[in-house]
Design a protein around this motif. Structure first.
Motif, short mmCIF file in Angstrom:
data_model
loop_
_atom_site.label_atom_id
_atom_site.label_comp_id
_atom_site.label_asym_id
_atom_site.label_seq_id
_atom_site.Cartn_x
_atom_site.Cartn_y
_atom_site.Cartn_z
N SER A 75 39.97 37.09 36.07
CA SER A 75 40.91 37.63 35.93
C SER A 75 42.06 37.85 34.68
O SER A 75 42.93 37.83 34.79
N ILE A 76 41.43 36.88 33.68
CA ILE A 76 41.91 37.22 32.06
C ILE A 76 42.19 38.36 32.16
O ILE A 76 40.85 39.22 32.14
N PRO A 77 42.95 38.43 30.84
CA PRO A 77 43.29 39.87 30.53
C PRO A 77 42.41 40.15 29.25
O PRO A 77 41.50 39.13 28.78
N ASP A 78 42.76 41.07 28.94
CA ASP A 78 42.08 41.45 27.29
C ASP A 78 42.15 40.36 26.15
O ASP A 78 42.84 39.21 26.50
N PRO A 79 41.19 40.36 25.44
CA PRO A 79 41.79 39.24 24.23
C PRO A 79 42.06 38.64 23.86
O PRO A 79 43.52 38.06 23.85
#
Length: 111
Positions: A75-79
């Motif tokens: 679930s972490i977003p884009d870098p």
């Protein structure tokens, strides 16, 4: 291999899987092993020169850290959004914590 470390007061999980090189290539359009070996040849020196330090592409380490975090938490977003969620992200302190995971990604269990 999984590991959780504290970054900017937050628990962040990292996980190394067989998909790490593919995830890295898909996200950053660069070869994981080439980037890692280039950085390892510099970072692995006992006394890197000033020139060696100038040649370190720290973006590679940020990108690898993101891939390891993404493997642990889909679930972490884009870098960039993920890195923006930290007021500090001391890669020099984080990298040694991730070294074992990176070493395992390029080593063989076969003897």
């Amino acid at each position: 291999m999984e590991k959780t470390i504290i970054i900017d007061g937050k628990e962040v999980a990292f996980k190394s899987t067989g998909a790490l090189p593919k995830r890295y290539k898909m996200q950053f359009q660069r070869d994981f092993f080439s980037d890692l070996m280039t950085m390892e040849s510099i970072v692995g020196k006992k006394k890197p020169s000033v020139q060696d330090i100038r040649e370190i592409d720290f973006e590679v380490f940020y990108d690898i850290a993101w891939c390891l975090a993404k493997a642990a938490n889909q679930s972490i977003p884009d870098p960039l959004t993920w890195l923006d969620s930290f007021s500090e992200f001391p890669i020099i302190e984080i990298l040694p914590e991730l070294q074992d995971m990176l070493a395992m990604s390029i080593s063989s269990k076969k003897k």
